[in-house]
Design a protein around this motif. Sequence first.
Motif, PDB file in Angstrom:
ATOM      1  N   PRO A 203       0.843  -1.201   0.000  1.00 31.58           N
ATOM      2  CA  PRO A 203       0.000   0.000   0.000  1.00 31.58           C
ATOM      3  C   PRO A 203       0.874   1.245   0.000  1.00 31.58           C
ATOM      4  O   PRO A 203       1.987   1.200   0.512  1.00 31.58           O
ATOM      5  CB  PRO A 203      -0.793  -0.117   1.301  1.00 31.58           C
ATOM      6  N   PRO A 204       0.486   2.323  -0.557  1.00 37.26           N
ATOM      7  CA  PRO A 204      -0.862   2.610  -1.032  1.00 37.26           C
ATOM      8  C   PRO A 204      -1.139   2.155  -2.466  1.00 37.26           C
ATOM      9  O   PRO A 204      -2.261   2.229  -2.931  1.00 37.26           O
ATOM     10  CB  PRO A 204      -0.948   4.132  -0.933  1.00 37.26           C
ATOM     11  N   LEU A 205      -0.125   1.659  -3.169  1.00 39.65           N
ATOM     12  CA  LEU A 205      -0.346   1.247  -4.560  1.00 39.65           C
ATOM     13  C   LEU A 205      -1.079  -0.081  -4.648  1.00 39.65           C
ATOM     14  O   LEU A 205      -2.077  -0.206  -5.340  1.00 39.65           O
ATOM     15  CB  LEU A 205       0.990   1.128  -5.301  1.00 39.65           C
ATOM     16  N   GLY A 206      -0.558  -1.096  -3.990  1.00 41.56           N
ATOM     17  CA  GLY A 206      -1.123  -2.438  -4.082  1.00 41.56           C
ATOM     18  C   GLY A 206      -1.658  -2.911  -2.750  1.00 41.56           C
ATOM     19  O   GLY A 206      -1.872  -2.116  -1.833  1.00 41.56           O
ATOM     20  N   SER A 207      -1.853  -4.217  -2.651  1.00 39.16           N
ATOM     21  CA  SER A 207      -2.433  -4.805  -1.444  1.00 39.16           C
ATOM     22  C   SER A 207      -1.533  -5.875  -0.833  1.00 39.16           C
ATOM     23  O   SER A 207      -1.988  -6.661  -0.013  1.00 39.16           O
ATOM     24  CB  SER A 207      -3.784  -5.438  -1.786  1.00 39.16           C
ATOM     25  N   THR A 208      -0.268  -5.947  -1.238  1.00 41.89           N
ATOM     26  CA  THR A 208       0.703  -6.957  -0.779  1.00 41.89           C
ATOM     27  C   THR A 208       0.149  -8.382  -0.903  1.00 41.89           C
ATOM     28  O   THR A 208       0.315  -9.213  -0.019  1.00 41.89           O
ATOM     29  CB  THR A 208       1.198  -6.700   0.671  1.00 41.89           C
ATOM     30  N   ASN A 209      -0.501  -8.664  -2.031  1.00 37.53           N
ATOM     31  CA  ASN A 209      -1.000 -10.018  -2.293  1.00 37.53           C
ATOM     32  C   ASN A 209       0.101 -10.940  -2.784  1.00 37.53           C
ATOM     33  O   ASN A 209      -0.137 -12.113  -3.042  1.00 37.53           O
ATOM     34  CB  ASN A 209      -2.152  -9.982  -3.301  1.00 37.53           C
ATOM     35  N   GLY A 210       1.283 -10.409  -2.928  1.00 38.73           N
ATOM     36  CA  GLY A 210       2.451 -11.167  -3.332  1.00 38.73           C
ATOM     37  C   GLY A 210       3.667 -10.292  -3.089  1.00 38.73           C
ATOM     38  O   GLY A 210       3.537  -9.122  -2.739  1.00 38.73           O
ATOM     39  N   PRO A 211       4.857 -10.848  -3.259  1.00 38.82           N
ATOM     40  CA  PRO A 211       6.073 -10.055  -3.050  1.00 38.82           C
ATOM     41  C   PRO A 211       6.235  -9.010  -4.149  1.00 38.82           C
ATOM     42  O   PRO A 211       5.752  -9.184  -5.269  1.00 38.82           O
ATOM     43  CB  PRO A 211       7.187 -11.100  -3.126  1.00 38.82           C
TER      44      PRO A 211
END
Length: 162
Positions: free
Chosen positions: A46-54
């Motif tokens: 975050p704030p760009l992504g959701s850390t659903n992967g490395p």
Amino acid sequence: MTTETHASQATEEGRFTIQLEQREGFEINVAFDWKRAADLLMDEPPPLGSTNGPNASRLLAAAVGNCLSASLLYCIGKEEPPDQSLRTEVTCVMVRNEKKRLRIGSMEVRLIVAPALLESKRFERCKTLFEDFCVVSASVRAGIPMRVLVVDEAGNLLHQSD
């Protein structure tokens, strides 16, 4: 020496291509060129992504740690290193450059060897030799300062890179 000159002097030993495809947001699926290798989902924090992967920085750290681990294991045990005899920790220090852009400022790799590796008659020789054979760390080290430590399970320093 320019990058083009350096590249032309290097002998190409092989080549591979991986495929990356954006899914949603900043999630990127990575498909490897090996049929048995599972795809990998990458994402940004975050704030760009959701850390659903490395993210890429974490994959670079994993690649460096994996390459150094495999190099040490191969040197000591050749094709059959003892199971569960090595743990590796990679620490990346993130910094901002003069333009305030985030960069990997340095890396520290700590290889923690179990008694099974320490007892090998090849350990003394390999602890000073294995870094030379790691493709990834040798390549990354050209642009990112890197310190490599080999310690036993009690944390005693057995080797440190120059």
